[in-house]
Design a protein around this motif. Structure first.
Motif, short mmCIF file in Angstrom:
data_model
loop_
_atom_site.label_atom_id
_atom_site.label_comp_id
_atom_site.label_asym_id
_atom_site.label_seq_id
_atom_site.Cartn_x
_atom_site.Cartn_y
_atom_site.Cartn_z
N GLU A 1 6.37 -3.34 0.71
CA GLU A 1 5.07 -2.67 0.90
C GLU A 1 3.61 -3.65 0.30
O GLU A 1 2.66 -3.24 0.77
N ALA A 2 4.33 -5.13 -0.30
CA ALA A 2 2.56 -5.70 -1.21
C ALA A 2 2.27 -6.45 0.10
O ALA A 2 0.66 -6.37 0.08
N ALA B 1 0.05 -4.00 2.44
CA ALA B 1 -0.61 -3.43 1.59
C ALA B 1 -2.14 -4.49 1.65
O ALA B 1 -3.00 -4.04 2.15
N ASP C 1 6.22 -2.66 -10.45
CA ASP C 1 3.96 -2.60 -10.71
C ASP C 1 3.77 -4.01 -10.60
O ASP C 1 3.16 -4.36 -9.55
N ARG D 1 4.94 -6.10 -7.40
CA ARG D 1 3.71 -6.13 -6.81
C ARG D 1 2.99 -6.91 -6.55
O ARG D 1 1.47 -7.39 -5.87
N LYS E 1 -4.84 0.96 -3.89
CA LYS E 1 -4.01 1.51 -2.90
C LYS E 1 -2.92 2.11 -2.94
O LYS E 1 -2.19 3.36 -2.30
N MET E 2 -1.97 1.54 -3.84
CA MET E 2 -0.37 1.42 -4.14
C MET E 2 -0.07 2.17 -4.70
O MET E 2 1.17 2.25 -5.63
#
Length: 170
Positions: free
Chosen positions: A23-24, A27, A120, A123, A157-158
């Motif tokens: 995910e990171a 992004a 969190d 990421r 944005k995440m």
């Protein structure tokens, strides 16, 4: 995207590192409009002992740290606050960005001390490491402000709150 993850500390497996890293990284690549199918990144998920050894070897700081990065090439801007050179494909058409190492012990401790979810903070550190691979740094003041601003934007944005905001900040 080729994200090669090596997990040396099983606590990362339990924390769901693979999904967090994907995910990171995605992004960051999306933010810079980099084709994920062309990019190559290696991620070492280790413990404090391993990262302390790497930190001693590469930075001459024999202590654990949260994340380390090794860009495949130098992309930093010469001017403080300037935009780094964009990565270019190599002769194979791939864009090798480099390597990142992240330590479970330091990451978990920092997250707990800040009262943040481990996911969190993980990421955030991977986004931070990715920005280093893309030539961003925080040694000079304007470079640090630029890098921090991009981190905050990508994390937002995440759905991750600004990690640099403190209760004392206005």
């Amino acid at each position: 995207m080729t994200l090669d993850i090596t997990i040396e500390d099983s606590r990362w497996q339990d924390a769901g590192l693979a999904a967090l890293a994907e995910e990171a990284v995605a992004a960051v690549l999306a933010h810079f409009a980099l084709d994920p199918e062309m990019c190559e990144i290696s991620l070492l998920a280790c413990d404090d002992t391993e990262i302390a050894g790497l930190n001693a070897e590469f930075r001459e700081k024999p202590a654990p740290t949260n994340v380390l990065s090794w860009p495949s090439e130098e992309r930093a801007a010469e001017e403080d606050g300037g935009t780094p050179l964009p990565p270019e494909p190599d002769f194979t058409g791939e864009i090798p960005l480099g390597d990142i190492a992240i330590s479970y012990g330091t990451c978990a401790r920092e997250a707990a001390e800040a009262g943040k979810p481990l996911a969190d903070h993980t990421r955030h550190l991977i986004v931070h490491g990715m920005l280093h691979l893309l030539g961003y740094d925080h040694i000079r003041d304007r470079d640090a402000a630029l890098m921090e601003g991009i981190e905050v934007l990508i994390l937002g944005k995440m759905g991750i709150a600004n990690p640099y905001m403190t209760e004392d900040a206005p």
